[in-house]
Design a protein around this motif. Structure first.
Motif, PDB file in Angstrom:
ATOM      1  N   LEU A  16      72.925  82.292 -42.949  1.00 27.64           N
ATOM      2  CA  LEU A  16      74.234  81.562 -42.745  1.00 27.64           C
ATOM      3  C   LEU A  16      75.216  82.433 -43.702  1.00 27.64           C
ATOM      4  O   LEU A  16      76.424  82.645 -43.127  1.00 27.64           O
ATOM      5  CB  LEU A  16      74.154  80.271 -43.232  1.00 27.64           C
ATOM      6  CG  LEU A  16      75.621  79.695 -43.466  1.00 27.64           C
ATOM      7  CD1 LEU A  16      76.249  79.382 -42.376  1.00 27.64           C
ATOM      8  CD2 LEU A  16      75.181  78.157 -44.053  1.00 27.64           C
ATOM      9  N   GLU A  17      75.007  82.532 -45.024  1.00 25.59           N
ATOM     10  CA  GLU A  17      75.876  83.405 -45.662  1.00 25.59           C
ATOM     11  C   GLU A  17      76.121  84.862 -45.098  1.00 25.59           C
ATOM     12  O   GLU A  17      77.291  85.353 -45.141  1.00 25.59           O
ATOM     13  CB  GLU A  17      75.320  83.317 -47.209  1.00 25.59           C
ATOM     14  CG  GLU A  17      76.338  83.817 -48.239  1.00 25.59           C
ATOM     15  CD  GLU A  17      75.987  83.991 -49.483  1.00 25.59           C
ATOM     16  OE1 GLU A  17      76.562  84.389 -50.510  1.00 25.59           O
ATOM     17  OE2 GLU A  17      74.817  83.617 -49.783  1.00 25.59           O
ATOM     18  N   GLU A  75      85.489  78.374 -50.158  1.00 22.01           N
ATOM     19  CA  GLU A  75      86.650  77.612 -50.834  1.00 22.01           C
ATOM     20  C   GLU A  75      86.776  76.417 -49.822  1.00 22.01           C
ATOM     21  O   GLU A  75      86.910  75.231 -50.356  1.00 22.01           O
ATOM     22  CB  GLU A  75      88.023  78.396 -50.469  1.00 22.01           C
ATOM     23  CG  GLU A  75      89.220  77.628 -51.120  1.00 22.01           C
ATOM     24  CD  GLU A  75      88.840  77.440 -52.609  1.00 22.01           C
ATOM     25  OE1 GLU A  75      89.268  76.341 -52.926  1.00 22.01           O
ATOM     26  OE2 GLU A  75      88.231  78.313 -53.249  1.00 22.01           O
ATOM     27  N   SER A  76      86.324  76.185 -48.527  1.00 23.21           N
ATOM     28  CA  SER A  76      86.436  75.067 -47.907  1.00 23.21           C
ATOM     29  C   SER A  76      85.281  74.199 -48.168  1.00 23.21           C
ATOM     30  O   SER A  76      85.536  72.834 -48.416  1.00 23.21           O
ATOM     31  CB  SER A  76      85.998  75.417 -46.503  1.00 23.21           C
ATOM     32  OG  SER A  76      87.090  76.185 -45.910  1.00 23.21           O
ATOM     33  N   LEU A  77      84.250  74.641 -48.525  1.00 19.26           N
ATOM     34  CA  LEU A  77      83.041  73.652 -49.025  1.00 19.26           C
ATOM     35  C   LEU A  77      83.442  73.150 -50.536  1.00 19.26           C
ATOM     36  O   LEU A  77      83.140  71.806 -50.889  1.00 19.26           O
ATOM     37  CB  LEU A  77      81.757  74.619 -49.079  1.00 19.26           C
ATOM     38  CG  LEU A  77      81.101  74.782 -47.993  1.00 19.26           C
ATOM     39  CD1 LEU A  77      79.760  75.940 -48.024  1.00 19.26           C
ATOM     40  CD2 LEU A  77      80.610  73.760 -47.172  1.00 19.26           C
ATOM     41  N   LYS A  78      83.858  73.945 -51.380  1.00 17.71           N
ATOM     42  CA  LYS A  78      84.471  73.378 -52.496  1.00 17.71           C
ATOM     43  C   LYS A  78      85.176  72.421 -52.613  1.00 17.71           C
ATOM     44  O   LYS A  78      85.190  71.231 -53.144  1.00 17.71           O
ATOM     45  CB  LYS A  78      84.840  74.301 -53.422  1.00 17.71           C
ATOM     46  CG  LYS A  78      83.803  75.428 -54.020  1.00 17.71           C
ATOM     47  CD  LYS A  78      84.600  76.637 -54.484  1.00 17.71           C
ATOM     48  CE  LYS A  78      83.643  77.752 -55.012  1.00 17.71           C
ATOM     49  NZ  LYS A  78      84.199  79.069 -55.537  1.00 17.71           N
ATOM     50  N   PRO A 124      78.764  76.101 -52.552  1.00 11.74           N
ATOM     51  CA  PRO A 124      78.200  76.786 -51.368  1.00 11.74           C
ATOM     52  C   PRO A 124      76.691  77.234 -51.744  1.00 11.74           C
ATOM     53  O   PRO A 124      76.108  77.216 -50.587  1.00 11.74           O
ATOM     54  CB  PRO A 124      79.341  78.008 -51.704  1.00 11.74           C
ATOM     55  CG  PRO A 124      80.522  77.440 -52.230  1.00 11.74           C
ATOM     56  CD  PRO A 124      79.988  76.084 -53.164  1.00 11.74           C
ATOM     57  N   GLU A 125      76.472  77.524 -52.863  1.00 13.71           N
ATOM     58  CA  GLU A 125      75.085  78.070 -53.139  1.00 13.71           C
ATOM     59  C   GLU A 125      74.099  76.728 -52.805  1.00 13.71           C
ATOM     60  O   GLU A 125      73.036  77.121 -51.965  1.00 13.71           O
ATOM     61  CB  GLU A 125      74.761  78.176 -54.677  1.00 13.71           C
ATOM     62  CG  GLU A 125      73.464  78.846 -54.934  1.00 13.71           C
ATOM     63  CD  GLU A 125      73.221  79.168 -56.392  1.00 13.71           C
ATOM     64  OE1 GLU A 125      72.334  79.527 -56.692  1.00 13.71           O
ATOM     65  OE2 GLU A 125      74.320  78.976 -57.239  1.00 13.71           O
ATOM     66  N   ASN A 166      71.292  77.249 -49.848  1.00 15.49           N
ATOM     67  CA  ASN A 166      69.599  77.234 -50.219  1.00 15.49           C
ATOM     68  C   ASN A 166      69.158  76.296 -49.132  1.00 15.49           C
ATOM     69  O   ASN A 166      67.711  76.017 -49.386  1.00 15.49           O
ATOM     70  CB  ASN A 166      69.746  76.813 -51.602  1.00 15.49           C
ATOM     71  CG  ASN A 166      69.889  77.682 -52.638  1.00 15.49           C
ATOM     72  OD1 ASN A 166      69.886  79.132 -52.296  1.00 15.49           O
ATOM     73  ND2 ASN A 166      70.363  77.478 -53.989  1.00 15.49           N
ATOM     74  N   GLU A 167      69.817  75.313 -48.508  1.00 15.93           N
ATOM     75  CA  GLU A 167      69.078  74.545 -47.572  1.00 15.93           C
ATOM     76  C   GLU A 167      68.219  75.275 -46.467  1.00 15.93           C
ATOM     77  O   GLU A 167      67.676  74.751 -45.683  1.00 15.93           O
ATOM     78  CB  GLU A 167      70.271  73.601 -46.948  1.00 15.93           C
ATOM     79  CG  GLU A 167      70.846  72.519 -47.721  1.00 15.93           C
ATOM     80  CD  GLU A 167      69.500  71.386 -48.376  1.00 15.93           C
ATOM     81  OE1 GLU A 167      68.893  71.070 -47.273  1.00 15.93           O
ATOM     82  OE2 GLU A 167      69.617  71.260 -49.249  1.00 15.93           O
TER      83      GLU A 167
END
Length: 808
Positions: free
Chosen positions: A77-78, A92-95, A101-102, A106-107
């Motif tokens: 993904l990343e 930035e969107s996730l925040k 994001p991490e 990690n999922e």
């Protein structure tokens, strides 16, 4: 598509969450966010993937197909976001959506598609092929279970199933309509047709369906998406149910045997059942892949298969896919009607072989009877290849006649897969200069004398986009601030950093980056092991497969030596050091597992002894994989590359840690030599025997580890501790003690110990002068661009594959 704004991307994530889960983003779990985000990214990149395939079909460029039993691709993904230019927007969107994001990244499970360097190299190569605009694809197996999940119980390695597919894999697309039917076993009958040609018919074969699952390989900022095709083994008629109970259970047993083919990476081959399964896996990979390659060629060109080498090159990654050579011969002769001579001409102009080992005992050999029973037609072809090869030597190269027994493909009831790969390929390459030289001068000297133009070197490389830009964004930002961003696509431009080796402001920035990375790793170590480590200590790292020749044992001997010194003198002036290990040992490799137990036992003693004042700590992190490497490597100060000289083909961990600013302590082995040539003698710590000295000791038998044991008090103490109960029970490590002395220390651990200790003392002294250390670190980073897989792939593409770049 036009790059979205953060606000737009936030809305896209919200919409995807609603359509996939009928949920508002505020109610979503991190796992649901991961799958929604992966689906969104897939939708975006799938357009480029389709466009890439369409352009390849239209233009019909020559393409390379990389056959490998391993592709250690890591989380995608990343990486995909990075290559698509969307990582910062996504972060930035996730925040904004109140997710870390991490935590989301990690999922993702690490795909269990590889074990170590071989698989990680293959993954780096695919990344560079796509980024450099080359048409190139991978073929592998979709293992349901990876190597194994490693856990330590009482210090011993325990293997648990690595069922990485227990949750859906977000990046694969099943292509059931492109499945291939394969056959094992049975009998072969030969007939002469009316036109005089031979025809082969097969009876009573076991049928297997190879179903492809495609994974996109995204180029960096270029809209090119190549393909990694992974094969899954399935029964031919999954839904058919036999009428009576006895047939039903036979049916279930047969289906289980079929599904085993793609169930596990590297089944234990210490018994006949394991050997048979490995052979099945290898044929399963090559037969399904070749059928796809030939089908694509026929679909996209009207030319005869005699011209296949103009459009197709197949790289065999190590000996595992060597059965591809007789399989293509079978297809060309039995299915396409080519004569032996024409089929051989095509085959030997299509295949290229990469050798990954110097040790002859590690080169694959399979019992003749197994190949005969599992692949009867292929055995007939291998036998004919061998017969013609040996006759060619006898009649055309009389100077090599006495070498035939050692060069034959079939000898002593064994089929030598490396010999088959060499004879059936137009190119044979090693993976570091020393490795290639040893192949030519020692291990494959006779083949080199026969085919001097086939042998070449392609030093391995790593993708700096994953191993620096993605894994160490703080360091990447400092580099870009200093020399601009051109290095991301032209990694050799990292050499511009050499102008700044005396720039104290830059060196301080490097120091701060390393401290933050070490703090992050220290926190991870505490969370996972409960051990507190000093983040200001030297982080001394050895992470790689556990094998005798890689000499983790030498490393832990040095730790025991330091511990003994500190016990004698707790005030000893040494720089605090944290020794970090991560490695898996093959389940049947008893000695390697004993070394793991020793390291863990030493750690339990050292880490809980208050008298040494926390001056040394030993950490063995469980279940080493790509994601764990991405945590460790940015924090490493010292990179342990200490294999016995002449044994490591190349190494890539040395390149990854160098690229992240670690200084190498190592032997003159593999790519260490080329690293030394780049950075200079004063910016690497070299110790130990040279490859020529090792070879001479093997030849003349003059090495005596007993003599060192008797005369070096440090070695005497360490060896005696192994059997005295100082670490564990009285008999716990006597096997290691006797192994070193009774087998004449085959990897020269005792011989290199003194040089290793002295060089480690040099590491300690130089680390105390932080400006000097940081300057050396920067020099290593600056020269690491040479070891980008972009450089390696460029050399393959121009020197072996003859590919043309494709721009859209």
């Amino acid at each position: 598509m036009t790059k979205p704004t953060v606000d737009k991307f936030v809305e896209m994530i919200k919409q995807k969450m609603e359509t996939m889960y009928a949920k508002k983003i505020e109610d979503a779990t991190p796992n649901e966010v991961y799958y929604a985000l992966s689906s969104l990214v897939s939708e975006i990149l799938n357009k480029d993937w389709l466009h890439t395939d369409e352009k390849y079909d239209q233009r019909q460029p020559k393409q390379v197909y990389y056959l490998s039993m391993e592709f250690l691709i890591g989380r995608l993904l990343e990486s995909n976001l990075l290559n698509m230019g969307l990582r910062e927007i996504c972060n930035e969107s996730l925040k904004q959506l109140n997710f870390s994001p991490e935590d989301i990244y990690n999922e993702e499970n690490d795909p269990g598609l590889g074990n170590g360097g071989l698989g990680r190299l293959a993954a780096c190569f695919l990344d560079s092929l796509a980024t450099l605009n080359y048409p190139g694809h991978g073929f592998g197996i979709r293992y349901r279970y990876g190597m194994f999940e490693q856990r330590f119980i009482n210090g011993y390695q325990t293997e648990l199933p690595d069922y990485w597919l227990k949750n859906p894999y977000a990046w694969e697309t099943r292509k059931a309509d492109e499945a291939i039917e394969l056959h094992f076993g049975g009998s072969v009958h030969m007939f002469e047709r009316n036109d005089g040609k031979l025809e082969f018919k097969y009876q009573n074969t076991d049928k297997v369906l190879a179903v492809p699952y495609d994974v996109p390989i995204v180029g960096y900022h270029n809209k090119l998406v190549n393909t990694l095709r992974l094969w899954n083994a399935e029964p031919i008629n999954r839904t058919d149910q036999p009428a009576d109970d006895s047939s039903y259970y036979k049916h279930l047993k047969n289906n289980h045997a079929i599904e085993q083919i793609s169930s596990m990476l590297y089944p234990d081959d210490s018994n006949d059942d394991g050997k048979r399964l490995r052979i099945k896996q290898q044929y399963f990979l090559v037969a399904s892949s070749l059928r796809t390659i030939v089908n694509n060629y026929k679909k996209n060109t009207r030319e005869s298969l005699i011209h296949l080498p103009k459009k197709v090159v197949i790289q065999i990654n190590d000996t595992h896919p060597s059965l591809a050579i007789p399989e293509l011969m079978r297809m060309l002769m039995d299915e396409e009607g080519f004569s032996w001579e024409h089929a051989w001409q095509i085959t030997t102009n299509v295949f290229a072989y990469t050798n990954h080992t110097i040790m002859s005992e590690a080169l694959e050999k399979w019992p003749v009877k197994m190949i005969q029973s599992l692949l009867p037609r292929l055995y007939m072809i291998i036998d004919e290849i061998n017969e013609r090869f040996c006759q060619n030597i006898w009649f055309d190269h009389p100077e090599l006649r006495d070498k035939i027994p050692g060069m034959a493909i079939i000898a002593h009831d064994q089929i030598h897969m490396a010999h088959l790969a060499i004879v059936g390929s137009f190119s044979v390459n090693g993976v570091a200069k020393l490795h290639s030289d040893i192949l030519k001068k020692q291990e494959m000297k006779n083949f080199y004398n026969l085919y001097p133009n086939r042998f070449n070197n392609k030093t391995n490389g790593i993708t700096h986009r994953r191993w620096l830009l993605m894994s160490n964004p703080r360091l990447a930002d400092v580099i870009s601030e200093t020399i601009g961003q051109r290095w991301i696509q032209r990694p050799r431009e990292l050499t511009h950093l050499l102008r700044h080796t005396k720039d104290n402001t830059l060196l301080e920035k490097l120091s701060q980056v390393k401290k933050k990375n070490k703090r992050n790793l220290a926190e991870y170590i505490h969370e996972t092991t409960g051990i507190l480590v000093d983040e200001n200590s030297i982080f001394d790292v050895q992470i790689k497969r556990l094998h005798e020749y890689k000499r983790q044992l030498l490393n832990i001997f040095h730790v025991i030596y330091l511990y003994n010194e500190l016990k004698d003198n707790p005030s000893l002036d040494i720089t605090p050091r944290t020794f970090i290990f991560a490695a898996k040992a093959a389940p049947s490799y008893y000695f390697a597992k004993e070394v793991i137990k020793l390291i863990n036992t030493v750690a339990s003693v050292v880490n809980h002894d208050p008298t040494i004042q926390d001056k040394i700590k030993v950490i063995f992190l469980e279940n080493y994989n790509t994601s764990l490497a991405e945590k460790i490597i940015p924090a490493a100060d010292v990179s342990e590359q200490i294999s016995t000289a002449g044994k490591e083909a190349s190494g890539t961990g040395n390149m990854k840690m160098m690229m992240n600013g670690a200084l190498t302590i190592g032997t003159l082995d593999g790519a260490n030599i080329e690293i030394k040539n780049q950075v200079g003698d004063s910016n690497i710590f070299i110790f130990g025997l040279h490859a020529e000295e090792v070879y001479n000791y093997y030849q003349d038998g003059s090495y005596s580890p007993n003599e060192i044991y008797q005369n070096d008090e440090r070695i005497t103490q360490i060896m005696d501790q192994l059997r005295s109960g100082a670490f564990g029970h009285d008999v716990e490590f006597t096997d290691i003690y006797y192994h070193l002395l009774s087998t004449n220390d085959p990897y020269f651990i005792l011989k290199d110990f003194e040089s290793y200790v002295e060089t480690q003392q040099q590491v300690d002294r130089i680390y105390r002068d932080q400006n000097k250390w940081l300057s050396k670190s920067l020099i290593n980073i600056a020269h690491s661009g040479k070891f980008s897989s972009d450089r390696t792939i460029q050399e393959y593409a121009t020197g072996i594959w003859k590919l043309q770049k494709q721009y859209f």
